[in-house]
Scaffold this active site. Structure first.
Site, PDB file in Angstrom:
ATOM      1  N   ASP A 123       0.842  -1.201   0.000  1.00 13.50           N
ATOM      2  CA  ASP A 123       0.000   0.000   0.000  1.00 13.50           C
ATOM      3  C   ASP A 123       0.873   1.245   0.000  1.00 13.50           C
ATOM      4  OD1 ASP A 123      -1.988   1.881   0.358  1.00 13.50           O
ATOM      5  OD2 ASP A 123      -2.113   1.555   2.527  1.00 13.50           O
ATOM      6  N   ASN A 170      -0.450   4.532  -0.102  1.00  9.11           N
ATOM      7  CA  ASN A 170      -1.082   5.788   0.338  1.00  9.11           C
ATOM      8  C   ASN A 170      -1.901   5.669   1.626  1.00  9.11           C
ATOM      9  OD1 ASN A 170      -3.125   4.259  -0.656  1.00  9.11           O
ATOM     10  ND2 ASN A 170      -4.016   5.846  -1.968  1.00  9.11           N
ATOM     11  N   ASP A 208      -4.211   3.891   2.794  1.00  6.81           N
ATOM     12  CA  ASP A 208      -5.645   3.575   2.919  1.00  6.81           C
ATOM     13  C   ASP A 208      -5.859   2.095   3.248  1.00  6.81           C
ATOM     14  OD1 ASP A 208      -5.073   2.350   0.544  1.00  6.81           O
ATOM     15  OD2 ASP A 208      -6.695   3.308  -0.612  1.00  6.81           O
ATOM     16  N   ASP A 214      -1.765  -1.258  -3.828  1.00  9.15           N
ATOM     17  CA  ASP A 214      -2.097  -0.522  -5.059  1.00  9.15           C
ATOM     18  C   ASP A 214      -0.945  -0.591  -6.056  1.00  9.15           C
ATOM     19  OD1 ASP A 214      -0.249   1.443  -3.989  1.00  9.15           O
ATOM     20  OD2 ASP A 214      -1.904   2.069  -2.676  1.00  9.15           O
ATOM     21  N   ASP A 259      -5.376 -10.283 -16.026  1.00  8.38           N
ATOM     22  CA  ASP A 259      -6.412 -11.280 -15.803  1.00  8.38           C
ATOM     23  C   ASP A 259      -7.588 -10.951 -16.713  1.00  8.38           C
ATOM     24  OD1 ASP A 259      -7.902 -13.309 -14.282  1.00  8.38           O
ATOM     25  OD2 ASP A 259      -6.408 -12.889 -12.724  1.00  8.38           O
ATOM     26  N   ASP A 279      -9.626 -16.263 -16.802  1.00 10.51           N
ATOM     27  CA  ASP A 279     -10.395 -16.728 -15.654  1.00 10.51           C
ATOM     28  C   ASP A 279     -11.495 -17.718 -16.085  1.00 10.51           C
ATOM     29  OD1 ASP A 279     -10.999 -16.344 -12.769  1.00 10.51           O
ATOM     30  OD2 ASP A 279     -12.890 -15.530 -13.507  1.00 10.51           O
ATOM     31  N   GLU A 318      -7.478 -20.827 -17.080  1.00 10.19           N
ATOM     32  CA  GLU A 318      -7.869 -21.561 -15.878  1.00 10.19           C
ATOM     33  C   GLU A 318      -8.996 -22.507 -16.280  1.00 10.19           C
ATOM     34  OE1 GLU A 318      -9.458 -20.724 -11.329  1.00 10.19           O
ATOM     35  OE2 GLU A 318     -10.337 -19.659 -12.988  1.00 10.19           O
ATOM     36  N   HIS A 355      -4.218 -17.243  -5.348  1.00 14.13           N
ATOM     37  CA  HIS A 355      -5.069 -16.394  -4.496  1.00 14.13           C
ATOM     38  C   HIS A 355      -6.367 -17.079  -4.065  1.00 14.13           C
ATOM     39  CE1 HIS A 355      -6.662 -16.188  -8.474  1.00 14.13           C
ATOM     40  NE2 HIS A 355      -7.758 -15.623  -8.029  1.00 14.13           N
ATOM     41  N   ASP A 356      -6.632 -18.272  -4.573  1.00 13.37           N
ATOM     42  CA  ASP A 356      -7.865 -18.996  -4.217  1.00 13.37           C
ATOM     43  C   ASP A 356      -7.597 -20.163  -3.270  1.00 13.37           C
ATOM     44  OD1 ASP A 356      -9.443 -17.462  -5.918  1.00 13.37           O
ATOM     45  OD2 ASP A 356      -9.227 -18.850  -7.608  1.00 13.37           O
TER      46      ASP A 356
HETATM   47  O1  ISL Z   1     -11.850 -20.559  -5.254  1.00 13.20           O
HETATM   48  C1  ISL Z   1     -12.160 -21.674  -5.552  1.00 13.20           C
HETATM   49  C2  ISL Z   1     -11.934 -22.733  -4.590  1.00 13.20           C
HETATM   50  O2  ISL Z   1     -11.577 -22.215  -3.371  1.00 13.20           O
HETATM   51  C3  ISL Z   1     -12.697 -22.009  -6.866  1.00 13.20           C
HETATM   52  O3  ISL Z   1     -13.906 -22.621  -6.790  1.00 13.20           O
HETATM   53  C4  ISL Z   1     -12.764 -20.749  -7.722  1.00 13.20           C
HETATM   54  O4  ISL Z   1     -13.923 -20.052  -7.466  1.00 13.20           O
HETATM   55  C5  ISL Z   1     -12.690 -21.133  -9.164  1.00 13.20           C
HETATM   56  O5  ISL Z   1     -11.460 -21.743  -9.352  1.00 13.20           O
HETATM   57  C6  ISL Z   1     -12.739 -19.932 -10.074  1.00 13.20           C
HETATM   58  O6  ISL Z   1     -11.760 -18.984  -9.729  1.00 13.20           O
HETATM   59  C7  ISL Z   1     -11.656 -17.814 -10.472  1.00 13.20           C
HETATM   60  O7  ISL Z   1     -12.898 -17.206 -10.772  1.00 13.20           O
HETATM   61  C8  ISL Z   1     -13.656 -16.711  -9.673  1.00 13.20           C
HETATM   62  C9  ISL Z   1     -12.817 -15.865  -8.710  1.00 13.20           C
HETATM   63  O8  ISL Z   1     -13.532 -15.677  -7.520  1.00 13.20           O
HETATM   64  C10 ISL Z   1     -11.484 -16.502  -8.392  1.00 13.20           C
HETATM   65  O9  ISL Z   1     -10.721 -15.663  -7.583  1.00 13.20           O
HETATM   66  C11 ISL Z   1     -10.832 -16.799  -9.700  1.00 13.20           C
HETATM   67  O10 ISL Z   1      -9.527 -17.286  -9.562  1.00 13.20           O
HETATM   68  C12 ISL Z   1     -14.767 -15.889 -10.266  1.00 13.20           C
HETATM   69  O11 ISL Z   1     -14.263 -14.945 -11.146  1.00 13.20           O
HETATM   70 CA    CA Z   2      -3.584   2.109  -1.254  1.00 16.52          CA
END
Ligand code: ISL
Ligand code: CA
Length: 558
Positions: free
Chosen positions: A21, A23, A25, A29, A98, A197, A251, A323-324
């Site tokens: 971050d 700034n 908040d 960013d 993405d 995605d 994906e 990130h998931d």
């Molecule tokens: O996050 C999951 C399992 O914990 C998956 O079911 C996930 O939702 C799936 O792989 C799809 O992921 C992608 O599309 C989603 C988004 O929330 C995720 O962050 C992204 O990686 C919807 O856009």
């Molecule tokens: Ca920020």
């Protein structure tokens, strides 16, 4: 051997909200990322994948896009983004964005119009009520029905994800043309590729049939690789991707290898590679908070299949987390006593296999899952909503009942702020972070990792260098050894005269390591290990150390 820069590259994934971050908040960013480019350079990565930074109301942290051609206010401006690309390119680091085009935000201009005045009606999937209920029994990935009723329009719209993420109607050529135009627009601005995605969910069958009510996700059998999916992707390829010097990674959720090949094969859809999903499923259960034990045999089976069954013109991506997903040391390693050893072991695994490796931010310093003591500690809709629904329906008494599994599996584990230093808020922000920092930042942080010569960070860096120096790790053949061993994952990588042996102990126990006699080890050389060299020299007939990962060069390939 078809060589390509993106096959030889190492990718670093940045989740902008949680990176740095600038700034105060409390939200990471783009200017914050720019400040950390020296760090990325030092690690030695070649490509950055940026999670969505487009204008968004943020119910799903940017995967609900309101405007595809502007930058989210909280993350910065288009000028900031342009500066980021320029600065990355100066350092020979490429940038992939993405591309989330299965759905938009419900605040996207076209959805607002389709809702209020029927203009653009056919750009989304609207259906009249069927006997006062939704058109079918499909369920959302985030829990509950995949249909939402709109009072004013007196119709339902489909949303495979959150209520605020209506699915686009890909049958409509205008929708597809818009997407292609938008891709061109970003290519003109200098992006080097896209991560696509949930790209295999785009095509839904016309008649929207009911799904199997007993399946994990009713309806998914109809839209996972739906009827026109390959037609759409081939069209996208022909219209905007083909022939450009970019990289694309799709994906693909719930797809087996034969099906997956169509996505990456050059004479079919032509994506450069895919994120397959199989190794993300074998420790998960029916409920979001279910945690099952996994076995090394599962990991070997899945990885060995993807290492050996792709053809020459097909390519694989490598990832253990994103990130998931939970943090990789907490999931596949040990986030207690052997955190450092196991983080290095997983790094060795990731960076010595065939395919393009993706490092998720923080994994390079061995970041772990976070505590999440109460439901209020979570931010992720995909964690919170299913738990709230279950409490409301009386299926569970409260968060406590599911805490262990939910806090382990939550996507928020990967989204706690990057731990830069042993400072207030881990040096991520001078303000209040949007999600709590992991309390272990006092110990696990970048500053310390950079100071310590034997840190996880330097291990990643050395492995990246090793990979750059030896095309065998990129293009070589893979051969699994000790197939049935329950604790050791060992394999050979061979290209022409060069051969490497990778030995990984996935557990704390110290198994005896007996190599098959048919392979020549005399004259081997230890290249890298997570234990001091003198204790790893010998490979025959010795016990491995807890979470040991050693890589040897073998004399000749024979
Ligand atoms: O996050 C999951 C399992 O914990 C998956 O079911 C996930 O939702 C799936 O792989 C799809 O992921 C992608 O599309 C989603 C988004 O929330 C995720 O962050 C992204 O990686 C919807 O856009
Ligand atoms: Ca920020």
């Amino acid at each position: 051997m078809n060589e390509a820069w993106w096959k030889e590259a190492t990718v670093y994934q940045i989740y902008p909200r949680s990176f740095n971050d600038s700034n105060e908040d409390g939200i990471g960013d783009i200017p914050g990322i720019i400040k950390k480019l020296d760090y990325l350079d030092r690690l030695g990565v070649d490509i950055v994948w940026l999670n969505p930074v487009y204008d968004s109301p943020n119910v799903d942290n940017g995967y609900d896009i309101r405007n595809y051609r502007t930058i989210m206010d909280e993350l910065g401006t288009m000028e900031d983004w342009e500066e980021l690309v320029a600065r990355l390119h100066e350092r020979d680091i490429r940038l992939i964005m993405d591309l989330a085009v299965n759905h938009t935000s419900d605040e996207h201009e076209y959805f607002c119009e389709s809702r209020s005045n029927d203009r653009h009606h056919d750009r989304y999937i609207w259906r009249s009520p069927d006997d006062d209920g939704p058109p079918n029994n499909w369920e959302s990935f985030f829990g509950g029905s995949a249909w939402e009723y709109d009072e004013r329009k007196e119709a339902y719209y489909l949303h495979l994800f959150d209520i605020k993420q209506p699915d686009l109607n890909w049958q409509n050529p205008d929708v597809r043309d818009d997407v292609y135009e938008m891709i061109e627009w970003w290519l003109d601005k200098g992006v080097d590729g896209f991560r696509l995605d949930v790209i295999n969910l785009l095509s839904k069958p016309d008649d929207l049939p009911d799904g199997d009510p007993d399946s994990l996700l009713p309806g998914s059998e109809h839209y996972v690789n739906g009827p026109r999916i390959h037609e759409y992707l081939q069209e996208m390829n022909e219209e905007v991707l083909e022939g450009k010097d970019i990289v694309t990674v799709g994906e693909i959720f719930g797809v087996n290898i034969n099906e997956a090949r169509k996505f990456t094969s050059q004479d079919s859809d032509g994506l450069d590679m895919v994120f397959q999903y199989e190794h993300m499923l074998f420790d998960s259960g029916y409920e979001r908070w279910e945690k099952r034990e996994w076995e090394l045999a599962d990991l070997k089976r899945v990885f060995s299949k993807w290492q050996t069954k792709l053809r020459d013109d097909e390519w694989n991506s490598l990832y253990l987390g994103n990130h998931d997903q939970p943090r990789i040391v907490s999931r596949f390693g040990d986030d207690g006593v052997y955190r450092v050893e196991s983080a290095k072991m997983l790094a060795t695994f990731l960076l010595t296999l065939s395919g393009t490796p993706f490092i998720y931010q923080g994994d390079e310093i061995g970041m772990t899952n976070a505590p999440f003591d109460t439901l209020a500690d979570f931010r992720d809709v995909a964690t919170i909503k299913p738990i709230q629904d279950a409490i409301r329906a009386g299926r569970i008494s409260g968060y406590e009942e599911v805490k262990e599994g939910a806090s382990f599996r939550s996507r928020d584990n990967a989204r706690t702020p990057m731990q830069w230093a042993n400072e207030e808020q881990a040096g991520f922000t001078e303000g209040e972070p949007w999600i709590d920092v992991n309390p272990n930042h006092t110990e696990v942080n970048v500053e310390r990792a950079i100071r310590q010569r034997d840190s996880v960070f330097y291990h990643y860096r050395e492995l990246i260098e090793l990979r750059n120096d030896h095309p065998t790790f990129v293009y070589g053949d893979y051969e699994l050894l000790l197939d049935d061993h329950e604790e050791i994952y060992a394999f050979l990588r061979t290209l022409e005269e060069e051969r490497f042996l990778v030995v990984l102990n996935f557990f704390e126990r110290e198994p005896a390591f007996d190599l098959p006699t048919r392979i020549e080890y005399e004259g081997r050389e230890l290249l890298i290990s997570n234990y001091p060299a003198d204790v790893c020299q010998s490979v025959e007939q010795r016990d491995l150390h807890p979470y040991e990962a050693s890589v040897y060069r073998l004399p000749t390939a024979n």
